[in-house]
Scaffold this active site. Structure first.
Site, short mmCIF file in Angstrom:
data_model
loop_
_atom_site.label_atom_id
_atom_site.label_comp_id
_atom_site.label_asym_id
_atom_site.label_seq_id
_atom_site.Cartn_x
_atom_site.Cartn_y
_atom_site.Cartn_z
N LEU A 118 -24.73 -40.56 -22.64
CA LEU A 118 -26.17 -40.36 -22.36
C LEU A 118 -26.87 -40.76 -21.17
CD1 LEU A 118 -28.64 -39.73 -24.41
CD2 LEU A 118 -29.04 -42.05 -24.40
N ARG A 170 -37.33 -33.95 -27.81
CA ARG A 170 -35.91 -33.32 -27.43
C ARG A 170 -35.63 -32.05 -27.85
NH1 ARG A 170 -33.43 -39.34 -28.77
NH2 ARG A 170 -34.10 -40.05 -26.98
N PHE A 175 -42.45 -41.52 -22.91
CA PHE A 175 -41.26 -41.07 -23.55
C PHE A 175 -41.64 -39.69 -24.05
CE2 PHE A 175 -36.95 -42.92 -24.98
CZ PHE A 175 -36.53 -43.38 -23.88
N GLN A 233 -29.87 -34.03 -34.17
CA GLN A 233 -30.42 -33.96 -32.68
C GLN A 233 -29.58 -33.74 -31.47
OE1 GLN A 233 -32.93 -37.67 -31.21
NE2 GLN A 233 -34.11 -35.73 -31.50
N HIS A 248 -26.76 -36.04 -30.46
CA HIS A 248 -27.10 -37.50 -30.34
C HIS A 248 -27.37 -38.41 -31.43
CE1 HIS A 248 -28.84 -40.60 -28.00
NE2 HIS A 248 -30.03 -40.67 -28.59
N GLU A 289 -33.66 -40.93 -21.85
CA GLU A 289 -34.77 -40.11 -21.69
C GLU A 289 -35.79 -40.86 -20.85
OE1 GLU A 289 -36.27 -38.00 -25.17
OE2 GLU A 289 -38.07 -39.06 -25.04
N ARG A 296 -36.47 -36.27 -34.08
CA ARG A 296 -36.77 -37.90 -33.99
C ARG A 296 -37.38 -37.80 -32.56
NH1 ARG A 296 -34.53 -42.16 -31.21
NH2 ARG A 296 -32.56 -41.26 -31.13
N HIS A 315 -29.51 -34.14 -27.73
CA HIS A 315 -30.26 -34.77 -26.68
C HIS A 315 -30.12 -33.99 -25.51
CE1 HIS A 315 -31.67 -37.84 -23.85
NE2 HIS A 315 -32.05 -38.73 -24.75
C1 LIG Z 1 -26.03 -43.66 -26.28
C2 LIG Z 1 -27.18 -44.03 -27.27
C3 LIG Z 1 -28.21 -44.24 -27.02
C4 LIG Z 1 -29.70 -44.45 -27.80
N1 LIG Z 1 -30.81 -45.13 -27.11
C5 LIG Z 1 -31.74 -45.31 -28.04
C6 LIG Z 1 -32.78 -45.67 -27.25
O1 LIG Z 1 -33.10 -45.79 -26.37
N2 LIG Z 1 -33.91 -45.71 -28.37
C7 LIG Z 1 -33.89 -45.45 -29.75
O2 LIG Z 1 -34.85 -45.53 -30.38
N3 LIG Z 1 -32.64 -45.02 -30.17
C8 LIG Z 1 -31.55 -44.90 -29.41
N4 LIG Z 1 -30.40 -44.26 -29.80
C9 LIG Z 1 -30.25 -44.29 -31.39
C10 LIG Z 1 -30.02 -45.76 -32.06
O3 LIG Z 1 -29.23 -46.35 -31.18
C11 LIG Z 1 -29.25 -45.67 -33.14
O4 LIG Z 1 -29.78 -44.86 -34.32
C12 LIG Z 1 -29.29 -46.90 -33.94
O5 LIG Z 1 -28.81 -47.97 -33.00
C13 LIG Z 1 -28.51 -47.04 -35.34
O6 LIG Z 1 -28.37 -48.23 -35.75
P1 LIG Z 1 -27.81 -48.58 -36.73
O7 LIG Z 1 -27.73 -50.20 -37.42
O8 LIG Z 1 -28.29 -47.58 -38.14
O9 LIG Z 1 -26.26 -48.52 -37.00
P2 LIG Z 1 -25.07 -48.61 -35.85
O10 LIG Z 1 -25.78 -49.62 -34.67
O11 LIG Z 1 -24.44 -47.40 -35.37
O12 LIG Z 1 -24.16 -49.58 -36.63
C14 LIG Z 1 -23.26 -49.25 -37.51
C15 LIG Z 1 -22.31 -50.29 -38.11
O13 LIG Z 1 -21.60 -49.84 -39.42
C16 LIG Z 1 -20.43 -50.31 -39.22
N5 LIG Z 1 -19.70 -49.33 -40.27
C17 LIG Z 1 -19.69 -48.22 -39.92
N6 LIG Z 1 -18.72 -47.64 -40.85
C18 LIG Z 1 -18.11 -48.70 -41.45
C19 LIG Z 1 -17.08 -48.72 -42.51
N7 LIG Z 1 -16.52 -47.66 -43.08
N8 LIG Z 1 -16.61 -50.14 -42.94
C20 LIG Z 1 -17.47 -50.96 -42.22
N9 LIG Z 1 -18.01 -51.05 -41.38
C21 LIG Z 1 -18.72 -49.64 -40.98
C22 LIG Z 1 -20.01 -50.36 -37.83
O14 LIG Z 1 -19.00 -51.29 -37.63
C23 LIG Z 1 -21.22 -50.74 -37.25
O15 LIG Z 1 -21.39 -52.16 -37.28
C24 LIG Z 1 -29.36 -44.13 -29.04
C25 LIG Z 1 -28.15 -43.83 -29.46
C26 LIG Z 1 -27.22 -43.58 -28.77
C27 LIG Z 1 -25.64 -42.94 -29.23
#
Ligand SMILES: Cc1cc2nc3c(=O)[nH]c(=O)nc-3n(C[C@H](O)[C@H](O)[C@H](O)COP(=O)(O)OP(=O)(O)OC[C@H]3O[C@@H](n4cnc5c(N)ncnc54)[C@H](O)[C@@H]3O)c2cc1C
Length: 573
Positions: free
Chosen positions: A252, A286, A127, A240, A351, A255, A386, A242
């Site tokens: 997306l 990135r 990566f 960031q 991203h 990568e 990142r 992407h």
């Molecule tokens: C398309 C894409 C691909 C990615 N691929 C990778 C990868 O391959 N490798 C990597 O390391 N990272 C990757 N990332 C980044 C990574 O996926 C995210 O940073 C990470 O999954 C975020 O997880 P989280 O648990 O912080 O939040 P999230 O998974 O975003 O979850 C947020 C939660 O909060 C809840 N929530 C938000 N606001 C409220 C509210 N007001 N009231 C109640 N609930 C709320 C939502 O319902 C949800 O359940 C990618 C990101 C994207 C967008």
């Protein structure tokens, strides 16, 4: 029960967010024998974590690198700190990298289906910005696999999940956070959640920008809730971009596609990364690759409309079908291009948010009783940029470690008084009524669209003082216009327009924080590139940006980075 009586739910620990961070934290709270609950504005499996494609980093050393030394957590930490342009806190980075291999194995033991080498070991792919093939993956659907795995564990333990509840405010009493208010989207009823400790795990704020790879729900609600409740935000100007999002829709393209050997080509068919990162080429970090693509486009070597090509054809049909099936389908469905036969049109897109709620190593925010982890937090493992594969890692590592810290701290937090929650519920109820009664004025959609375009054009990949000043003025005008916004649906139940309105309210605040931080940081570092200050300035800005809310408005200050194993030096790839 009188229907108008406030409904108050009481738990030891309230976890707001059902993505990877929230679900992993819920398990730790359960293992400690405590009563924890998860609250999420969508079904947990629709959290943005489910969309993660490329993988999760850990120095398992299952695939040998080019040299004779095997991969190690120290090398992972070095790549992460260098990738962060030295803004990451090195104690936090060391902690994450040391925990990485155990975290990948833990998911494996819970049932996650990692892709495998012929030897049976967990496969790893190269990566960006990494010295070794370090990214563990489940084809190009790693997040999907990981989130379903954790959700099964949560369901098996019957941990309560409040699905489709939208948190509208944090409850603060006597200088301490004691839960939140949340509207039940189906009925429109306001509920109170009273808890000894509250963990925000609400994800990123990508949708403040146009051209984002993020889910529509990534609106930064948690960061805004914390900020309004008095908890500062950190490093919010580091956004960031992407390098490879699909031209047109900005979905997306992982990568991992370049990790498997994909190449970036300009209109002349030239592999232009040779000029920008002679050693790492397409697998430079990135920020470096996104700037290179934007420069190629700006200098006329892109295709009409503003894109370049990602060429995967030389990988062959079998490898594309096995390792990148999701990417192939996305390219066919949304760009009408089969990567086996044609190059994929791509352009950089917003991203990820490196910044977030200012927390210490234990995830504690400055407001007692409030914790944050995952993308909404800034524990500072990513600094100014990142590395791919480090965010999925951060969610599961710190989902666990921060929950463990909460369990340790819990004896110091008494059970909150019920009245505080009741008072908060009636206040929020009145606020919602007032919003629903508004008439005339603007539509939320037009304010939101303008906000996103301003953010992408004024606070995008390349920045300068003039553009950003104009952008900040435009943001404050939008905040004024937002006051007149009314909704065409005034029902309480299933009112998605109301949910979008509440999100937009927070997005306008976060946009201003990004803008003020970006203006105050007079240097270029990682993703923050200023034409008027093209150099990194370690004398003045080897420091985190702290934004706090005061009576005078948003104030910016700086706090030194915690250094450690690696001294800052110039970053070359
Ligand atoms: C398309 C894409 C691909 C990615 N691929 C990778 C990868 O391959 N490798 C990597 O390391 N990272 C990757 N990332 C980044 C990574 O996926 C995210 O940073 C990470 O999954 C975020 O997880 P989280 O648990 O912080 O939040 P999230 O998974 O975003 O979850 C947020 C939660 O909060 C809840 N929530 C938000 N606001 C409220 C509210 N007001 N009231 C109640 N609930 C709320 C939502 O319902 C949800 O359940 C990618 C990101 C994207 C967008």
């Amino acid at each position: 029960m009188n229907v108008d009586e406030p409904v108050i739910h009481t738990h030891d620990v309230l976890i707001i967010g059902g993505g990877l961070t929230g679900l992993r934290a819920a398990l730790s709270v359960f293992y400690a024998g405590l009563d924890g609950a998860v609250l999420s504005k969508v079904h947990p499996l629709r959290s943005h974590s489910v969309a993660a494609q490329g993988g999760m980093n850990a120095s398992l050393a299952n695939v040998p690198g080019e040299g004779s030394v095997p991969d190690s957590w120290e090398m992972h930490a070095y790549d992460t700190v260098k990738g962060s342009d030295y803004l990451a806190d090195q104690d936090a980075v060391a902690l994450m990298c040391r925990e990485a291999s155990a975290t990948v194995r833990e998911l494996e033991h819970m049932g996650m289906v990692w892709s495998r080498l012929d030897s049976g070991r967990i496969a790893q792919r190269p990566f960006g910005g990494a010295g070794f093939p370090r990214t563990c993956y489940a084809a190009d659907r790693t997040g999907h696999n990981a989130l379903h795995t954790l959700y099964q564990q949560v369901i098996a333990r019957q941990i309560p999940v409040y699905e489709e509840f939208f948190a509208t405010s944090l409850i603060v009493a006597d200088g301490r956070c004691t839960g939140c208010t949340a509207i039940e989207i189906m009925t429109g009823k306001m509920h109170g959640f009273s808890a000894r400790a509250t963990l925000l795990a609400t994800g990123g704020f990508g949708r403040v920008y146009s051209r984002s790879t993020n889910a529509l729900i990534n609106t930064g609600d948690g960061q805004a809730l914390a900020f309004v409740a008095g908890a500062p935000l950190k490093d919010m100007e580091f956004v960031q971009f992407h390098p490879t999002s699909l031209f047109g829709t900005n979905i997306l393209i992982t990568e991992g596609a370049r990790g498997e050997g994909g190449m970036l080509l300009n209109r002349e068919g030239e592999r232009f990364m040779e000029r920008y990162a002679p050693e790492s080429l397409d697998l430079a970090p990135r920020d470096v690759v996104a700037r290179a693509i934007e420069t190629e486009i700006a200098e006329g070597r892109g295709f009409e409309g503003g894109y370049v090509h990602l060429d995967l054809r030389h990988l062959g049909a079998d490898r594309i079908r096995e390792r990148l099936p999701g990417i192939r389908q996305i390219a066919i469905d949304f760009a009408g291009v089969d990567p086996i036969e044609e190059p994929v049109p791509i352009q950089p897109g917003q991203h990820y948010a490196m910044g977030g709620i200012d927390v210490g190593l234990d995830g504690a925010a400055s407001l007692p009783g409030l914790y944050a982890a995952g993308e909404c937090a800034c524990i500072s493992v990513h600094g100014a940029n990142r590395l791919g594969g480090n965010s999925l890692l951060e969610t599961v590592v710190f989902g666990r470690l921060v929950a463990d810290a909460i369990v340790r701290d819990l004896p110091q937090y008494t059970v909150p008084q019920g009245d505080d929650a009741e008072r908060a519920v009636s206040r929020e109820d009145r606020r919602i009524d007032d919003i629903l009664k508004k008439r005339g004025g603007e539509k939320a959609f037009s304010v939101k669209k303008e906000l996103k375009d301003i953010m992408f054009s004024r606070f995008g990949i390349f920045r300068n003082a003039g553009d950003m000043e104009a952008g900040l003025t435009a943001i404050t005008r939008l905040q004024d216009r937002f006051r007149t916004v009314s909704l065409s649906n005034s029902e309480r139940g299933v009112n998605q327009a109301l949910v979008r309105y509440l999100e937009l309210e927070g997005m306008l605040i976060l946009a201003e924080v990004v803008a003020r931080g970006a203006l105050a940081r007079k240097e270029s570092r990682g993703s923050h590139t200023r034409a008027d200050y093209p150099k990194r300035d370690d004398d003045r800005f080897l420091a985190h940006t702290i934004a706090s809310m005061s009576e005078r408005g948003i104030e910016i200050s700086f706090r030194p980075v915690s250094l450690g194993m690696f001294s800052p030096k110039e970053r070359a790839y």
